[in-house]
Design a protein around this motif. Sequence first.
Motif, mmCIF file in Angstrom:
data_model
loop_
_atom_site.group_PDB
_atom_site.id
_atom_site.type_symbol
_atom_site.label_atom_id
_atom_site.label_comp_id
_atom_site.label_asym_id
_atom_site.label_seq_id
_atom_site.Cartn_x
_atom_site.Cartn_y
_atom_site.Cartn_z
ATOM 1 N N LEU A 177 0.939 -1.150 0.246
ATOM 2 C CA LEU A 177 0.101 -0.016 0.015
ATOM 3 C C LEU A 177 0.681 1.371 0.119
ATOM 4 O O LEU A 177 0.314 2.394 0.064
ATOM 5 N N CYS A 178 2.130 0.967 0.076
ATOM 6 C CA CYS A 178 2.942 2.260 0.167
ATOM 7 C C CYS A 178 3.842 2.575 -1.145
ATOM 8 O O CYS A 178 4.340 3.712 -1.469
ATOM 9 N N GLU A 179 3.544 1.527 -1.933
ATOM 10 C CA GLU A 179 4.138 2.017 -3.222
ATOM 11 C C GLU A 179 3.444 2.329 -4.241
ATOM 12 O O GLU A 179 2.058 2.501 -4.335
ATOM 13 N N PHE A 180 3.698 3.027 -5.328
ATOM 14 C CA PHE A 180 2.954 3.634 -6.511
ATOM 15 C C PHE A 180 3.790 3.700 -7.742
ATOM 16 O O PHE A 180 4.998 3.513 -7.805
ATOM 17 N N PRO A 181 3.080 3.469 -8.779
ATOM 18 C CA PRO A 181 1.813 3.129 -8.850
ATOM 19 C C PRO A 181 1.177 1.552 -8.629
ATOM 20 O O PRO A 181 1.998 0.695 -8.640
ATOM 21 N N LEU A 182 -0.055 1.498 -7.853
ATOM 22 C CA LEU A 182 -0.607 0.364 -7.711
ATOM 23 C C LEU A 182 -1.028 -0.150 -9.083
ATOM 24 O O LEU A 182 -1.828 0.437 -9.960
ATOM 25 N N ASN A 183 -1.069 -1.623 -9.221
ATOM 26 C CA ASN A 183 -1.396 -2.317 -10.299
ATOM 27 C C ASN A 183 -2.955 -2.782 -10.113
ATOM 28 O O ASN A 183 -2.960 -3.633 -9.345
ATOM 29 N N TYR A 184 -3.843 -2.277 -11.024
ATOM 30 C CA TYR A 184 -5.124 -2.486 -10.875
ATOM 31 C C TYR A 184 -5.887 -2.881 -12.284
ATOM 32 O O TYR A 184 -6.818 -2.934 -12.346
ATOM 33 N N THR A 185 -4.705 -3.168 -13.092
ATOM 34 C CA THR A 185 -5.461 -3.542 -14.454
ATOM 35 C C THR A 185 -5.153 -4.865 -14.946
ATOM 36 O O THR A 185 -6.100 -5.320 -15.710
ATOM 37 N N SER A 186 -4.720 -5.622 -14.096
ATOM 38 C CA SER A 186 -4.240 -7.108 -14.538
ATOM 39 C C SER A 186 -5.594 -7.973 -14.148
ATOM 40 O O SER A 186 -5.728 -9.036 -14.541
ATOM 41 N N GLN A 187 -6.457 -7.481 -13.183
ATOM 42 C CA GLN A 187 -7.666 -8.612 -12.845
ATOM 43 C C GLN A 187 -7.252 -9.550 -12.256
ATOM 44 O O GLN A 187 -7.794 -10.901 -12.654
ATOM 45 N N ARG A 188 -6.120 -9.853 -11.338
ATOM 46 C CA ARG A 188 -5.743 -11.072 -10.806
ATOM 47 C C ARG A 188 -5.466 -10.909 -9.256
ATOM 48 O O ARG A 188 -5.869 -9.788 -8.876
ATOM 49 N N PHE A 189 -5.334 -11.965 -8.798
ATOM 50 C CA PHE A 189 -5.222 -11.887 -7.308
ATOM 51 C C PHE A 189 -3.886 -11.301 -6.751
ATOM 52 O O PHE A 189 -2.952 -11.662 -7.204
ATOM 53 N N TYR A 190 -4.313 -10.504 -5.748
ATOM 54 C CA TYR A 190 -3.115 -10.158 -4.992
ATOM 55 C C TYR A 190 -3.312 -10.248 -3.384
ATOM 56 O O TYR A 190 -4.272 -10.595 -2.874
ATOM 57 N N MET A 191 -2.009 -10.383 -2.705
ATOM 58 C CA MET A 191 -1.937 -10.195 -1.072
ATOM 59 C C MET A 191 -1.555 -8.999 -0.484
ATOM 60 O O MET A 191 -0.865 -8.436 -1.068
ATOM 61 N N MET A 192 -2.393 -8.515 0.420
ATOM 62 C CA MET A 192 -2.213 -7.287 0.908
ATOM 63 C C MET A 192 -2.380 -7.651 2.596
ATOM 64 O O MET A 192 -3.131 -8.421 2.922
ATOM 65 N N GLN A 193 -1.845 -6.429 2.944
ATOM 66 C CA GLN A 193 -1.966 -6.677 4.780
ATOM 67 C C GLN A 193 -2.383 -5.188 5.266
ATOM 68 O O GLN A 193 -1.685 -4.179 4.702
ATOM 69 N N GLY A 194 -3.029 -5.272 6.183
ATOM 70 C CA GLY A 194 -3.365 -3.753 6.896
ATOM 71 C C GLY A 194 -4.257 -3.773 8.130
ATOM 72 O O GLY A 194 -4.787 -4.963 8.296
ATOM 73 N N ILE A 195 -4.389 -2.734 8.434
ATOM 74 C CA ILE A 195 -5.390 -2.497 9.695
ATOM 75 C C ILE A 195 -6.586 -1.625 9.511
ATOM 76 O O ILE A 195 -6.453 -0.814 8.679
ATOM 77 N N VAL A 196 -7.583 -2.258 10.006
ATOM 78 C CA VAL A 196 -8.975 -1.721 9.625
ATOM 79 C C VAL A 196 -9.284 -0.360 10.277
ATOM 80 O O VAL A 196 -9.174 -0.411 11.465
ATOM 81 N N ILE A 197 -9.669 0.604 9.755
ATOM 82 C CA ILE A 197 -9.555 1.666 10.313
ATOM 83 C C ILE A 197 -11.107 2.546 9.995
ATOM 84 O O ILE A 197 -11.653 3.675 10.684
ATOM 85 N N ALA A 198 -11.793 1.782 9.264
ATOM 86 C CA ALA A 198 -13.370 2.261 8.961
ATOM 87 C C ALA A 198 -13.943 0.773 8.550
ATOM 88 O O ALA A 198 -13.435 -0.047 7.645
ATOM 89 N N THR A 199 -15.171 1.021 8.721
ATOM 90 C CA THR A 199 -16.268 -0.081 8.399
ATOM 91 C C THR A 199 -17.668 0.504 8.264
ATOM 92 O O THR A 199 -18.007 1.503 8.737
ATOM 93 N N THR A 200 -18.256 -0.136 7.172
ATOM 94 C CA THR A 200 -19.726 0.285 7.004
ATOM 95 C C THR A 200 -20.639 -0.681 7.735
ATOM 96 O O THR A 200 -20.436 -1.982 8.013
ATOM 97 N N THR A 201 -21.901 -0.395 7.523
ATOM 98 C CA THR A 201 -23.306 -0.957 7.933
ATOM 99 C C THR A 201 -23.311 -1.981 6.606
ATOM 100 O O THR A 201 -22.938 -1.789 5.503
ATOM 101 N N LEU A 202 -24.087 -3.162 6.667
ATOM 102 C CA LEU A 202 -24.538 -3.946 5.791
ATOM 103 C C LEU A 202 -25.437 -3.317 4.790
ATOM 104 O O LEU A 202 -26.467 -2.908 5.308
ATOM 105 N N THR A 203 -25.169 -3.795 3.647
ATOM 106 C CA THR A 203 -26.097 -3.455 2.572
ATOM 107 C C THR A 203 -26.349 -4.591 1.834
ATOM 108 O O THR A 203 -25.536 -5.676 1.879
ATOM 109 N N LYS A 204 -27.326 -4.552 0.589
ATOM 110 C CA LYS A 204 -27.509 -5.751 -0.158
ATOM 111 C C LYS A 204 -26.860 -5.461 -1.733
ATOM 112 O O LYS A 204 -26.944 -3.978 -1.927
ATOM 113 N N TYR A 205 -26.556 -6.314 -2.260
ATOM 114 C CA TYR A 205 -26.191 -6.224 -3.725
ATOM 115 C C TYR A 205 -26.805 -7.548 -4.374
ATOM 116 O O TYR A 205 -27.308 -8.387 -3.681
#
Length: 677
Positions: A115-143
Amino acid sequence: MTNLQMKEAALVYLDRSGGLQKFMDDCKYYNDSKQSYAVYRFNILINPSDVVELDAELGNHILHHPLKAAQVFQSVCFVAVKTLSLIGQLQTETQINIVLKLTHLPPLPSYSLDLCEFPLNYTSQRFYMMQGIVIATTTLTKYTQGARFLCSDEVCPLSKGFQYIRVHVPGATESATVRNDFSCNLCSSSLEEDRKFRVLGDKQIVEIITTKVLHAFQGDSKNQPFRFQSLSIFLRDELVNKMKIGNEYKIIGIPVCVKTSQTSLCVEANSITPYTAKVPSGISDNFRCLLSLTSSSCWKFTAILANIFASQIVPPGTYNLLKLCLLMSLVQTSDCNKGPEDFLDILIITSDSLLVDRLLNYSMNLVSRGIRHPVSTEVSKNKYGTGAVSIQAGSALLAKGGVCFIGDLTSHKKDKLEQLQSVLESRSLTVFIPGKKFGDDVDQQMAFPVQCSFWTFVDMDSSSRRNVQKTSTLIGQMDCSLIPANLVEAFGLLINCNESSPCHPFLPTVQHTLKKAMDPQGLFYLASKQFTTQDFEKLLAFAKNLIMEFSLEAERMIHGYYLASRRIRTDSIHGSKLSASALKHLVSLSEAHARLNLRNKVLKEDVLIAALLFEISLTLKYGATAFCVAPNALFPFELYNEEYLEQRDLYLTQCQEQLQQFIATCGPGTTLFSSDE
């Protein structure tokens, strides 16, 4: 031919891994329901290493082309359903929605999303592993998981059946799955949704930050201004409510670009694993040698630790009582889930707020989750337009397993102090969500467990506060009227630290301050060179992970002192002055001193230190009693050499005898106790 080989490999993998049997069990659930579904959703657990060994091309598809790989498993599962007659209602292959759940990713840099590197690759549509601390969350909604569409032309053959099935894919918005501008491939007529077949699922969005940016909340004046950005994680179906605010997780997911009012990088989560920090294997050689040299005493090692601790901030031998309490509080923090009663909260009364602030700020940075409070828990509208309410983490939740440093307590308003008291007493934080403000008819409340130690101080040096102090008629009692009495009682320890107290020699502190002003990075004492900040970090990390047990003598002494102290501080009008949490505080203090001695067993010598600290705190609140403890009882002499340490041991041995006499006189089984008590 290649596609056929991958399908064969997929079938073999499902058979060998037990996935085929699970798939058949899931099919039985759908078949037994006798209900016709538009979409049948199946989760398939995938171990990439096993798949790569079986068939490298299929493994490559799973890792780098997960949507195409899902289609391979979709075809295999459809053939299995039809061949084995698993679901009678199933008509077309498109009705099967396969979700591949990965157990892990290869431990290679190309599969890690930093998460500290730039640019982040978001065009390949494949799996990545990331690690982080949760700082916010939403209530549940439907999709919309899936929907059935029919051709609007009744003559068209596709106006019936399940030919047009749309399912959610990673990165797709709601409008990509369900909208009104689809057309029939056969006759070009518009498609209409058969709403009774729409399948809904739960959705939640959480925000994470990397642990590298936690120092933004640690109040270190050396840090230069910088900017960091959180990453939004979309959780769906079985993953919702699996990530808690303040916890750290490893996440496998597919990065996607979401366009709202502005383009944002998000991740569709595939699997979540709680992160567990590694337990250190030991302590530094210098501390190991010191522990060996002081092994004949249960008190010398911690006395020396307190004496030399934070010599970069204050000179050795000053603030020893406060430094001992800080060390004990630090070893009661934990990287794993600890009970709320284990944490040790400290309230300091001081006339030198600058040095105390520096000392507390330095100390809290010795643990991974030391957070200085400027942040508050806030409720806001979710920026992705899902209608959900976003709850932002405050300092107490971010400091999970560590320390939340509040600063000067009197700088906070009354409502914040009341909230702090509630958190200290209940060890939980309740967030109120007004329904009208966020477009809902019903108000909501969400409760979050608080698992950290709180540190704060009250600056008595200002002239306005000095003038309003009242003179107490009770021996040892201090005027704490600036703070609500119930809030003072909620803290495990109350410490008086000022120029007139024995723990604060004035001249060495002045000399140290002048030296630091001339050479901010200088190490002026031998202790600073022999026992570095990194040595203390390693010591604390090792000590706080020790598993503790109480000796029988220690248990008896704790209960005896608690009951005796409660008895002599009880009157017929106001009842007992000891709170219900007093026993928990005593247990936590005893454990902390044993941990700081790097022992697994709590001894009666540890209980003595806990009782002395607790009695000093009670004396400041209510005045002295029959068990009269001097303010400098833990450090009656200046610690210069072995001779002074021996004198301190003799003094503490006398204190232990006095404590046992106090328990024998006022404790359970004595004439002071009625039968009801």
